[in-house]
Write a protein that holds these residues in place. Sequence first.
Motif, short mmCIF file in Angstrom:
data_model
loop_
_atom_site.label_atom_id
_atom_site.label_comp_id
_atom_site.label_asym_id
_atom_site.label_seq_id
_atom_site.Cartn_x
_atom_site.Cartn_y
_atom_site.Cartn_z
N GLU A 1 0.79 -1.24 0.00
CA GLU A 1 0.00 0.00 0.00
C GLU A 1 0.82 1.28 0.00
O GLU A 1 0.30 2.35 -0.32
N LYS A 2 2.09 1.22 0.33
CA LYS A 2 2.92 2.42 0.30
C LYS A 2 3.22 2.86 -1.14
O LYS A 2 3.54 4.01 -1.38
N TYR A 3 3.11 1.93 -2.10
CA TYR A 3 3.58 2.21 -3.44
C TYR A 3 2.49 2.20 -4.52
O TYR A 3 2.78 2.51 -5.66
N ILE A 4 1.28 1.86 -4.17
CA ILE A 4 0.24 1.79 -5.20
C ILE A 4 -1.06 2.40 -4.71
O ILE A 4 -1.28 2.57 -3.52
N ALA A 5 -1.90 2.70 -5.66
CA ALA A 5 -3.28 3.10 -5.38
C ALA A 5 -4.16 2.25 -6.28
O ALA A 5 -3.81 1.97 -7.41
N ILE A 6 -5.28 1.83 -5.76
CA ILE A 6 -6.22 1.04 -6.53
C ILE A 6 -7.42 1.90 -6.84
O ILE A 6 -8.02 2.50 -5.94
N TYR A 7 -7.74 1.98 -8.11
CA TYR A 7 -8.91 2.73 -8.57
C TYR A 7 -9.88 1.73 -9.13
O TYR A 7 -9.56 0.95 -10.02
N LEU A 8 -11.08 1.70 -8.60
CA LEU A 8 -12.05 0.68 -8.96
C LEU A 8 -13.22 1.28 -9.71
O LEU A 8 -13.80 2.28 -9.28
N ILE A 9 -13.55 0.66 -10.82
CA ILE A 9 -14.79 0.94 -11.53
C ILE A 9 -15.53 -0.39 -11.60
O ILE A 9 -15.03 -1.35 -12.18
N ALA A 10 -16.67 -0.49 -10.95
CA ALA A 10 -17.42 -1.74 -10.92
C ALA A 10 -18.86 -1.49 -11.29
O ALA A 10 -19.42 -0.43 -10.99
N ASN A 11 -19.45 -2.50 -11.93
CA ASN A 11 -20.87 -2.35 -12.18
C ASN A 11 -21.62 -2.51 -10.86
O ASN A 11 -21.10 -3.05 -9.88
N GLU A 12 -22.82 -2.05 -10.83
CA GLU A 12 -23.62 -2.00 -9.62
C GLU A 12 -23.75 -3.37 -8.93
O GLU A 12 -23.73 -3.47 -7.71
N ASN A 13 -23.85 -4.44 -9.70
CA ASN A 13 -24.02 -5.77 -9.12
C ASN A 13 -22.75 -6.32 -8.50
O ASN A 13 -22.79 -7.26 -7.72
N ALA A 14 -21.60 -5.75 -8.85
CA ALA A 14 -20.31 -6.26 -8.35
C ALA A 14 -19.85 -5.55 -7.08
O ALA A 14 -18.90 -5.99 -6.45
N ILE A 15 -20.49 -4.50 -6.68
CA ILE A 15 -20.03 -3.71 -5.54
C ILE A 15 -19.88 -4.55 -4.26
O ILE A 15 -18.88 -4.40 -3.57
N PRO A 16 -20.77 -5.48 -3.94
CA PRO A 16 -20.57 -6.28 -2.73
C PRO A 16 -19.27 -7.08 -2.74
O PRO A 16 -18.69 -7.34 -1.69
N PHE A 17 -18.78 -7.44 -3.90
CA PHE A 17 -17.53 -8.17 -4.01
C PHE A 17 -16.37 -7.35 -3.45
O PHE A 17 -15.51 -7.88 -2.77
N TYR A 18 -16.37 -6.06 -3.72
CA TYR A 18 -15.26 -5.22 -3.31
C TYR A 18 -15.43 -4.71 -1.91
O TYR A 18 -14.54 -4.36 -1.25
#
Length: 47
Positions: free
Chosen positions: A30-47
Amino acid sequence: MTDFGVDRDYEGNGIGKQLMKMAHDKAGGEKYIAIYLIANENAIPFY
């Protein structure tokens, strides 16, 4: 790595979580990266 996905036939088996952990670890944590997420509405519980 910029994109990855899991075939719908294999959803719910923890593959996506393993891919996210592997990508995070390979990038240096986590010191070296950032995660940017684009998910469809049905996938949000996964993340």
